[in-house]
Structure formats: C-alpha cells, structure tokens
Scaffold this active site. Structure first.
Site, PDB file in Angstrom:
ATOM      1  N   ASP A  90       0.866  -1.173   0.000  1.00 19.48           N
ATOM      2  CA  ASP A  90       0.000   0.000   0.000  1.00 19.48           C
ATOM      3  C   ASP A  90       0.904   1.223   0.000  1.00 19.48           C
ATOM      4  O   ASP A  90       2.051   1.189   0.439  1.00 19.48           O
ATOM      5  CB  ASP A  90      -0.955  -0.029   1.190  1.00 19.48           C
ATOM      6  CG  ASP A  90      -2.164   0.884   0.980  1.00 19.48           C
ATOM      7  OD1 ASP A  90      -2.201   1.595  -0.056  1.00 19.48           O
ATOM      8  OD2 ASP A  90      -3.054   0.900   1.835  1.00 19.48           O
ATOM      9  N   ASP A 125      -3.678   7.204  -3.700  1.00 18.82           N
ATOM     10  CA  ASP A 125      -5.077   7.641  -3.794  1.00 18.82           C
ATOM     11  C   ASP A 125      -5.453   8.422  -2.543  1.00 18.82           C
ATOM     12  O   ASP A 125      -4.770   8.340  -1.524  1.00 18.82           O
ATOM     13  CB  ASP A 125      -5.998   6.417  -3.952  1.00 18.82           C
ATOM     14  CG  ASP A 125      -5.824   5.402  -2.829  1.00 18.82           C
ATOM     15  OD1 ASP A 125      -4.676   5.179  -2.395  1.00 18.82           O
ATOM     16  OD2 ASP A 125      -6.834   4.851  -2.356  1.00 18.82           O
ATOM     17  N   ALA A 192     -11.404   3.727   1.285  1.00 23.75           N
ATOM     18  CA  ALA A 192     -12.061   4.617   2.261  1.00 23.75           C
ATOM     19  C   ALA A 192     -13.305   4.021   2.894  1.00 23.75           C
ATOM     20  O   ALA A 192     -14.268   4.724   3.196  1.00 23.75           O
ATOM     21  CB  ALA A 192     -12.385   5.960   1.611  1.00 23.75           C
ATOM     22  N   CYS A 275     -13.393 -23.121  19.469  1.00 24.64           N
ATOM     23  CA  CYS A 275     -12.807 -23.056  18.133  1.00 24.64           C
ATOM     24  C   CYS A 275     -11.919 -24.271  17.926  1.00 24.64           C
ATOM     25  O   CYS A 275     -11.268 -24.726  18.867  1.00 24.64           O
ATOM     26  CB  CYS A 275     -11.993 -21.765  18.041  1.00 24.64           C
ATOM     27  SG  CYS A 275     -10.761 -21.748  16.742  1.00 24.64           S
ATOM     28  N   CYS A 277      -9.147 -24.487  16.220  1.00 24.14           N
ATOM     29  CA  CYS A 277      -7.767 -24.217  15.802  1.00 24.14           C
ATOM     30  C   CYS A 277      -6.773 -24.804  16.799  1.00 24.14           C
ATOM     31  O   CYS A 277      -7.107 -25.153  17.929  1.00 24.14           O
ATOM     32  CB  CYS A 277      -7.528 -22.728  15.564  1.00 24.14           C
ATOM     33  SG  CYS A 277      -6.936 -21.799  16.978  1.00 24.14           S
ATOM     34  N   CYS A 280      -6.547 -23.068  20.267  1.00 25.42           N
ATOM     35  CA  CYS A 280      -7.693 -23.273  21.162  1.00 25.42           C
ATOM     36  C   CYS A 280      -7.817 -24.707  21.646  1.00 25.42           C
ATOM     37  O   CYS A 280      -8.388 -24.952  22.697  1.00 25.42           O
ATOM     38  CB  CYS A 280      -8.969 -22.843  20.464  1.00 25.42           C
ATOM     39  SG  CYS A 280      -8.921 -21.090  20.086  1.00 25.42           S
TER      40      CYS A 280
END
Ligand code: GUN
Ligand code: ZN
Length: 484
Positions: A90, A125, A192, A275, A277, A280
């Site tokens: 960016d 931008d 934005a 969860c 994962c 977890c």
C-alpha cells in the site's frame, strides 16, 4: 499488465476465482493479512504455512524505516519478509487518511514500491472520509484519478491497482469505477471504507460497494481495502468483493480480543475456547488468559478463524449456498442485518449475476422472500403455459371442474406446473411451515402470472386461514376454501 483474474465458480455476485500475478496464483476470495515488519506477531513464513497465498504490507512504513528501507531496496521484499507468495504494497494513503498528510509523492511511492519488488503496487489515492461533503469527495476523486493516470503513464508495465474512491456518494463511486475500468485495470480496490466498517455503517458500505461494482466490469478483481472483521466477509463477497486485507487479527489480539465468525469477545469474558484451531485445542481459556504469549496466541487464533471463514465462503459459493451463509452471519449484529436488508433491496441487480440453478434453497426467514432466486422465479412465471381457466391450488388438489389448468403453489416462489416440480427452485427448496411473508411472496408470483395473461380467469384454492391474506395481496381474487 501481468495481473489477470479468472472466475471459476459464482453465487449471487460472489465468485471463486484465480488471481494471477506475474507467475503466482492466488485463490479468491482471499485474505491478505497486513504485515507490519516492525511487529511480526506471526511471521510471513508461518502465514504461508497456514495457507496464506498473498499478503499486504505498507510501503510507507518500509520507506521510513531505518531498519528495513535499505534492506528492502537491496534484497527485495520477498527476501526481507521471507515470503514466497504475492506481496501487495500500500502506498501510504491510509496514513494520509489517519494523519492528514504524508511525506511522499505519488511518483516516489510508486517508484519505491516497484524497486522493492512489490507484486501489486498502489498509487497515492486519497481516501475521502465518510463525513466529507459532495464537493470535497468529487474534488479528491479528481486528484485520485489524476494520480492513477499518472501512475499508468510513468509505469506502463507495472502491476498497478486502480483504487475506487468517491466518499459516500454512490454516483461518484460508480463514475469512478467506470473511469478506472476504462483505463484497463483488472485489479481494483474499493477505498475509504474502513471508517464505515469501524462504525458499523454497513448500509452505507453496501451502497458504496454496489455503486463501485456497477461501474466496474464483472471481470475485474475487486479488493475491499481494510476489511475487516470476518463476520462481514460473506456479505462483502455476495456483492462481488474478491480480496480483503485485514489487520484485525493483530489489532484485536493487541486489545485482548478473540475473533469468531460472528463477533468477538474479550479474552477475560471467555470460559471456553470454542474453536477447532491449534491454539484453542491446546489450552484452556484460563491458560490463554494467563499466558505471557497471549497476544501472539490470540493473533494466531484470530488469523486461523479469519482464514477458515474465507475457506467457508469459497465452499458456499461452490455449493450455491452463499445466501444462507450471508443470512447466518448477518444475524450476529443488528447493523449487519440492516446491511443485509439493504443488499436485498438490490436483489434485482444481483439476480442478473446469479446462477439459474443451484443445489438447494433453504428458507431462513422473511429475508429469504427477497432473495435473487425468488425474483428470478417470478420472472419465469409469465412463461408458464396455461389455459383459459387457472386454479392455483395451495394444497395440491384440483376439484373445481371449470378450470382447465391446475397449478401447485410453493411459497415464497408461487404457482408452478407439475413439470417444474423437480427443477430448481421448486424441487430443491426446503420451506418450513408457511408464514405470512412467504405466502405474500408467493401471491406476488400469482400476480406476475395474471399480469402476463389478462385474458385468463384465475382462482385460488386454499385453507381458510389464508383467505384474508390472499385477498389482500390479490384484491378481487376468486377464492375456494372448501371442498367442492
Ligand atoms: N487502506 C484502507 N483504506 C485505504 C484506501 O482508501 N486507500 C489505500 N491506498 N489504502 C487503504
Ligand atoms: Zn482458535
């Protein structure tokens, strides 16, 4: 430009696709984690092992870093970050939106992004904030467009992204999308929108994204800049967003927040870690709370959850069940539900992109009456061949001799001939006990048939309980509610 996008599957306006950037391929929808080289909670190499195919980092941070700038210039980004996938940079526009100014020109940031070997580069931008009036939004859009054109002129061979701005004004967003499309971009971020998402302004988000999409070609890959929390990904994908970049996994971790696909919790609110994962399943909520490594563990969990949601969305698109997923996700917050309802206001536009046939349609409540499949069916209804006298039978029985055509009725769709009983959506829809809204929607189907055949005589046969509603929806309708 060496960015190309191929759509492989679609559902609503969402798609599963392949984004090809130079010689690398990214499956979309994709999540690009935001990597801050100064705070690598999770290294890009670890991310790659978690299935991340692309990431985004900020060229502005690299450029101003004593530690990383020279290395990036000398070795290139892929080496500094130790990442083999696609790296998007960016420009510093986000810093512009937060701090009001940046010490870099459009040409300088583009030159820098190219030199450090970024795969996708972004011009400077101007992210117009949502509270900006029309004049300011229009004025800043002119500057953004000038910079995009300048970028193309200076770097005609670069992999440039074409950001769509325009503030909260749909006509400006649409115009911006069209202008950028005319310049030949195949990769367009919508900019934005962070302040809209941060403040749960999902209705405006929907308006802005759909407007930008109207201007863009369906063949363009669309990136939603700075999105967001996984609970809104399904909604965004349904509108046709293909890529997300998110720092939420790290920002939430820093604040001790645990992300789930339908909201987030403070880690001290959790009695359990609900969860699957690795993090977890390897510790208890109590252990996570006490861990010195909490921020990193939370970041890992948050990223796993976010990536899993993207995978779930890709699967839903291939199954044709994206509406059901959007419905489920948008019930996790009233403002998301408002955004979803706003999206349904645009169902007629979305229906143009949606598939004619799907594996199934599950009725999930009132909102389902406004889905694209219902609208499409209502467009098919006028083509049903009928005779001079048509009985629409709610209970499937005929028994009124003066009607030569007997049609069945399935809400929320409406009347159908036996020949359509096995085809989508009639045959593949699961509908619970009828409610008023779905029967009203079915009556709209009857009206569509009547409007197409003003010369025919129509009647409805239904249980007594539906008579008032039928008469309200189709005034003057001939209704039979007893065995004749
Ligand atoms: N990151 C979040 N929003 C924006 C935006 O509008 N433009 C750019 N370049 N980056 C962003
Ligand atoms: Zn987890």
């Amino acid at each position: 430009m060496a960015i190309s996008f191929e759509v492989v599957h679609k559902d609503i306006a969402g798609r599963v696709g392949k984004l090809r950037v130079n010689d690398r391929t990214v499956r979309t929808p994709a999540l690009l984690p935001v990597v801050n080289p100064h705070l690598p909670l999770i290294t890009p190499r670890e991310m790659q092992e978690m299935g991340v195919e692309a990431l985004i980092t900020n060229a502005y941070i690299f450029r101003r870093s004593t530690e990383f700038c020279d290395r990036a210039l000398a070795e290139g980004l892929h080496s500094v970050l130790d990442f083999d996938g696609v790296i998007m940079t960016d420009s510093g526009s986000f810093q512009l939106s937060v701090y009001g100014k940046v010490e870099v020109s459009n040409r300088e940031t583009l030159e820098f992004q190219r030199t450090i070997g970024s795969d996708i580069i972004v011009p400077l931008d101007i992210p117009t904030p949502p509270d900006a009036g029309r004049e300011r939004a229009a004025h800043e859009l002119v500057t953004t467009m000038d910079r995009i054109r300048e970028a193309q002129r200076l770097f005609p061979d670069a992999n440039l992204a074409g950001p769509v701005q325009g503030g909260i004004f749909p006509d400006l967003r649409e115009e911006a999308g069209r202008a950028i499309q005319d310049l030949g971009f195949s990769f367009c971020p919508i900019g934005a929108v962070v302040p809209l998402m941060e403040n749960y302004r999902y209705q405006e988000l929907v308006e802005v994204v759909l407007a930008a999409k109207r201007g863009l070609s369906p063949a363009t890959a669309v990136h939603l800049f700075g999105a967001g929390h996984p609970s809104m990904f399904a909604l965004a994908v349904a509108m046709g967003c293909d890529l997300f970049d998110s720092a939420a996994y790290a920002l939430f971790a820093r604040e001790g927040r645990y992300i789930t696909p339908h909201g987030s919790f403070r880690v001290d609110e959790l009695a359990e870690l609900p969860c699957p994962c690795q993090v977890c399943r390897s510790m208890t909520a109590e252990e996570l709370r006490r861990s010195e490594d909490q921020e990193r563990l939370l970041a890992l969990h948050n990223l796993y959850v976010t990536l899993a949601e993207i995978a779930r969305i890709r699967q839903a698109i291939q199954d044709g069940t994206l509406w059901e997923l959007v419905d489920e996700r948008c019930r996790s917050h009233p403002r998301l539900l408002a955004g979803y309802r706003d999206l349904l206001d645009h169902a007629a536009d979305l229906a143009r992109y949606d598939n004619v046939s799907k594996r199934r349609f599950f009725y999930c409540g009132t909102e389902s009456c406004r889905r694209t499949e219902v609208l499409r069916y209502h467009e098919v209804i006028p083509r049903i061949p009928i005779g001079e006298g048509v009985l629409v039978s709610f209970d499937g029985r005929g028994g009124v001799p003066e009607f030569d055509t007997v049609l069945n009725f399935k809400p929320p769709f409406g009347p159908y001939p036996t020949e359509l009983a096995e085809t989508f959506p009639i045959g593949q829809s699961e509908v619970p006990e009828w409610d008023d809204d779905m029967v009203r929607s079915g009556c709209a189907g009857i009206r569509a048939l009547m409007e197409a055949h003003p010369e025919s005589r129509f009647a409805v046969r239904c249980d007594e309980v539906w008579v008032p509603l039928v008469l309200e929806e189709i005034p003057g309708m001939e209704v039979y509610h007893e065995r004749v």
